[in-house]
Design a protein around this motif. Structure first.
Motif, mmCIF file in Angstrom:
data_model
loop_
_atom_site.group_PDB
_atom_site.id
_atom_site.type_symbol
_atom_site.label_atom_id
_atom_site.label_comp_id
_atom_site.label_asym_id
_atom_site.label_seq_id
_atom_site.Cartn_x
_atom_site.Cartn_y
_atom_site.Cartn_z
ATOM 1 N N ALA B 2 -2.979 1.951 -7.166
ATOM 2 C CA ALA B 2 -1.972 1.369 -8.056
ATOM 3 C C ALA B 2 -1.836 -0.119 -7.751
ATOM 4 N N LYS B 5 2.316 -5.996 -8.645
ATOM 5 C CA LYS B 5 2.503 -7.211 -9.444
ATOM 6 C C LYS B 5 1.914 -8.450 -8.744
ATOM 7 N N LEU B 8 -1.800 -8.496 -9.049
ATOM 8 C CA LEU B 8 -2.215 -8.795 -10.415
ATOM 9 C C LEU B 8 -2.075 -10.295 -10.710
ATOM 10 N N THR B 43 -4.757 -4.608 -23.722
ATOM 11 C CA THR B 43 -3.854 -3.835 -22.850
ATOM 12 C C THR B 43 -2.705 -3.170 -23.608
ATOM 13 N N GLU B 116 7.493 -4.544 -13.653
ATOM 14 C CA GLU B 116 7.117 -3.292 -12.997
ATOM 15 C C GLU B 116 8.038 -2.161 -13.456
ATOM 16 N N TYR B 146 3.974 -7.350 -20.305
ATOM 17 C CA TYR B 146 3.035 -6.345 -19.794
ATOM 18 C C TYR B 146 3.782 -5.429 -18.822
ATOM 19 N N LEU B 148 3.802 -2.866 -15.980
ATOM 20 C CA LEU B 148 2.944 -2.407 -14.888
ATOM 21 C C LEU B 148 3.601 -1.184 -14.242
ATOM 22 N N GLY B 152 0.670 3.670 -11.186
ATOM 23 C CA GLY B 152 -0.747 3.409 -11.457
ATOM 24 C C GLY B 152 -1.151 3.861 -12.849
ATOM 25 N N SER B 154 -1.783 4.155 -16.708
ATOM 26 C CA SER B 154 -2.153 3.207 -17.776
ATOM 27 C C SER B 154 -2.685 1.872 -17.270
ATOM 28 N N GLN B 155 -3.168 1.847 -16.041
ATOM 29 C CA GLN B 155 -3.680 0.561 -15.530
ATOM 30 C C GLN B 155 -5.143 0.317 -15.874
ATOM 31 N N ILE B 158 -6.145 -2.875 -17.862
ATOM 32 C CA ILE B 158 -6.157 -4.209 -17.243
ATOM 33 C C ILE B 158 -7.569 -4.527 -16.727
ATOM 34 N N SER B 258 -8.912 3.858 -12.448
ATOM 35 C CA SER B 258 -8.105 2.931 -11.659
ATOM 36 C C SER B 258 -8.247 3.190 -10.161
#
Lengths: 357, 383
Positions: B2, B5, B8, B43, B116, B146, B148, B152, B154-155, B158, B258
């Protein structure tokens, strides 16, 4: 990730919301309405009370299918929408009933449930028909809305406290009007909500035409008898899946079975009991199915109006027919069609030659 | 794995994008409107041009399956163009319509705000974030939200986005809603099961006219979702100094996970993709998987927050006949997407004239036939 109807539907519903808010703002009601919608469908499955878009059947407490978006007034559901473009993506038959439970849940709880779907879609298909004056690589199959879906939706709207409306996805302005009139009605100002609903139902009836539900079905039973010869149901169904088909095929199969059950429970005569007769299952298999943690099976086994029966619950006057049915218990009848046999069994049920013990 | 932020933000910073600290809002990623469009379209991130939040993802649907897997048939679905109640062709998500509805999407700097979402929390936070931004004196219309998920969830998208940046720089057309086939495909006497790739990058000879008319810059590619609205970002004009170069069909596909724990599933999927002998290269795109254990498939992975690539040891088998069918289909697909830039009324007039029908008689199949038979220079005249 593949293209799914979900993103397209949610984009369209958001566009409708923006239009609705613009129109409501002009009459000073722009702040009365919110839209509950999630980017990912995984969150749709939470119960409405927990911030999601799913409802329980108040008769069984079973959780029904989730919806794509919901308009909320004063914290309460106003218009809740389940959308699908199945009729333009190759969904020609009973698969359309997969989503029947979604708006049912809304209507059974007294709100307005809308299934937003092309009433007359066109699917591009390699087995479709060529079109005039265009390239031969273009072939189309029409897919009309399932009459059972319309039959069930109209029946639920007539019998239950909420509405199950089917709106053509090619007519977003109708959904827009329904939402606006619903807000006006809640605000206690002059509105055309009832007329809008009547108009929608009138279009649903137009698409239903003179069609009689199940007229061509070889599995619907209109005359079911008990072993004493007494007529016990005028709307029941035999299910031809065997245990393997019900437990190893995709979840959507169970989904479809639930949709069919709901349509038939609500569209049948109110006085009639409904029997779901699994003609190729034995008692032990029914027991195993009833123990499965599947929303669809749990619903069917726990619904007060559904009587689940199996092969062991049947009395055959013709032992040969019983033997033939017993012999195909493990046959894959999707590959080896047994339509003549199923028709013979249907006739035997209706004539009282096969009875419920 | 996961993604957090901070990680990322670090990845974006190393690409490099500028990070800004906005008072009351926190760290945001600054992008031009042109770049932010790709981020949203891949995304599903929402532009806060409306309090409800709207995405540019899923607005250019044309074909849902590749013709090569459908006995050559073109399996179209509305989306970029729509149908009306009479099943006649209607305007869907054209460049003009999106510009009319959401003008802020297409101009000015945008700020990507990462929020997040803790496990179990609802993610429909757009309105609250919109109000919060406004409260701090900023214009929400310049923000893209976005979400986040800390779980984890739907990541994958990205990583599709980062891989897209890589291939756009290399001159490919990319997409993360890849048409493939549904259920099964009969190939060489064997019924092959499906699965749909998460990502694809491709080149065909259509790249040349796209460069000639400035739809693509001289060396970069493009996200296919952007082609229907490209005129909202750039001026389409013929280059005087353009030279045609040889472009061979090239298809690259990627399977995204992911986390490395899903590697077995990824390998099974990639084997399915390679069985149809269409793609020239297949990669796993997994942030913490430097070696997927297969000689046939390469890897995209993160190393110190930078996207890295390993090539496969072996080449894949490809069927040149299949690739030729697929090339023709890709070219029609690109032309349909390009038609999103046409003034819809003008386009209808072209279709009415070509097929000798009334407006109500023009259906989606006329549009597809039109795209099959028109050249890019002719098509540009309608835009």
């Amino acid at each position: 990730m593949a293209y799914t109807s979900d993103t397209r539907i949610k984009n369209i519903l958001k566009d409708i919301h923006i239009e609705v808010i613009k129109k409501l703002s002009k009459i000073g009601l722009g702040d009365k309405l919110t839209l509950r919608v999630f980017d990912e469908s995984s969150e749709d499955g939470r119960l409405f009370a927990n911030g999601g878009l799913t409802f329980k059947d108040p008769n069984t407490n079973a959780v029904l299918g989730s919806n794509d978006a919901g308009w909320i007034y004063n914290g309460n559901p106003l218009v809740i929408v389940e959308g699908t473009f199945g009729t333009e993506r190759g969904q020609f038959g009973d698969g359309q009933l997969n989503r029947f439970s979604h708006s049912t849940g809304v209507a059974l709880n007294g709100f307005i449930g809308v299934t937003f779907v092309p009433m007359h879609g066109e699917s591009y298909s390699k087995s479709g028909t060529n079109q005039t004056n265009v390239d031969s690589k273009i072939k189309i199959k029409p897919a009309k809305i399932h009459k059972g879906l319309l039959t069930g939706a109209i029946a639920i709207s007539e019998k239950e406290k909420g509405w199950f409306l089917v709106i053509d996805a090619y007519a977003p302005e109708v959904l827009c009007k329904l939402i606006i009139e619903s807000v006006k009605e809640k605000e206690g100002i002059k509105n055309e909500l009832q007329k809008t609903i009547d108009d929608i139902i009138s279009v649903m009836k137009f698409h239903l035409g003179s069609s009689k539900y199940g007229a061509r079905s070889i599995q619907l039973i209109t005359n079911l008898h008990d072993s004493g010869g007494k007529r016990i149901s005028s709307r029941s169904r035999m299910y031809t899946q065997n245990y393997a088909a019900l437990t190893t095929s995709t979840k959507r199969d169970g989904h479809g079975m639930l949709g069919k059950n709901l349509v038939e429970i609500y569209s049948g005569p109110k006085s009639s009991n409904y029997y779901a007769i699994f003609i190729r299952l034995r008692k032990n298999e029914i027991k195993l199915l009833s123990q499965r943690n599947s929303k669809e099976f749990q619903y069917i086994f726990n619904h007060p109006k559904v009587n689940v029966k199996c092969f062991d619950d049947l009395k055959f006057n013709d032992p040969k027919l019983k033997k033939v049915l017993e012999d195909i218990a493990s046959v894959n009848i999707f590959q080896n069609r047994q339509n003549d046999l199923i028709k013979a069994i249907q006739t035997a049920f209706n004539s009282g030659e096969i009875q419920i013990i | 794995m996961a993604l957090k932020k901070t990680e990322l933000l670090n990845i974006f910073n190393l690409i490099p994008f500028d990070l800004l600290e906005l008072k009351g809002i926190g760290t945001v990623i600054k992008m031009e409107a042109y770049s932010a469009f790709d981020f949203s379209a891949i995304t599903g991130a929402n532009y806060l041009v409306e309090p409800i939040g709207v995405t540019m993802k899923g607005r250019n649907e044309t074909f849902i399956h590749r013709a090569v897997f459908q006995e050559g048939s073109y399996i179209y679905s509305p989306g970029l163009f729509e149908r009306n109640i009479n099943r006649s062709l209607s305007e869907g998500n054209s460049a003009d319509k999106l510009l009319r509805l959401y003008p802020d999407v297409f101009s000015g700097d945008k700020y990507i705000l990462i929020n997040e979402i803790s496990t179990g929390s609802n993610s429909n936070i757009d309105i609250n974030v919109y109000n919060e931004i406004e409260k701090h004196g900023f214009n929400p219309k310049n923000f893209v939200l976005y979400k986040l998920f800390e779980s984890g969830q739907s990541q994958e998208s990205i990583y599709e986005y980062f891989t897209s940046l890589f291939y756009i720089k290399k001159g490919y057309i990319v997409e993360n809603q890849t048409p493939w086939f549904q259920q099964n495909y009969l190939y060489k006497g064997e019924r092959l099961n499906g699965g749909i790739p998460d990502f694809s990058a491709f080149k065909t000879d259509i790249i040349n006219p796209l460069r000639e008319f400035s739809i693509l810059s001289s060396n970069e590619g493009i996200l296919i979702n952007k082609i229907p609205v490209i005129k909202n970002f750039i001026t389409i004009k013929k280059k005087t100094d353009f030279t045609v170069s040889k472009v061979n069909y090239d298809l690259i596909i990627g399977e995204v996970k992911s986390d490395n724990s899903s590697i077995d599933q990824a390998i099974r999927q990639m084997n399915k993709y390679s069985n149809v002998e269409l793609a020239n290269k297949i990669y796993s795109i997994i942030p913490n998987c430097k070696n997927n254990g297969s000689e046939n498939f390469g890897e995209f992975y993160l190393d110190q927050n930078i996207l890295k690539i390993n090539e496969s040891k072996k080449s894949l088998m490809v069927n040149s006949v299949s690739q030729q069918i697929d090339r023709d289909w890709i070219n029609v697909n690109v032309k349909l997407n390009l038609l999103g830039n046409a003034n819809f009324n003008l386009l209808m007039q072209y279709l009415i004239n070509k097929y000798g029908l009334t407006k109500d008689e023009i259906k989606s199949f006329h549009l597809i036939d039109f795209a099959m038979n028109i050249s890019i220079p002719e098509l540009i005249k309608i835009i």
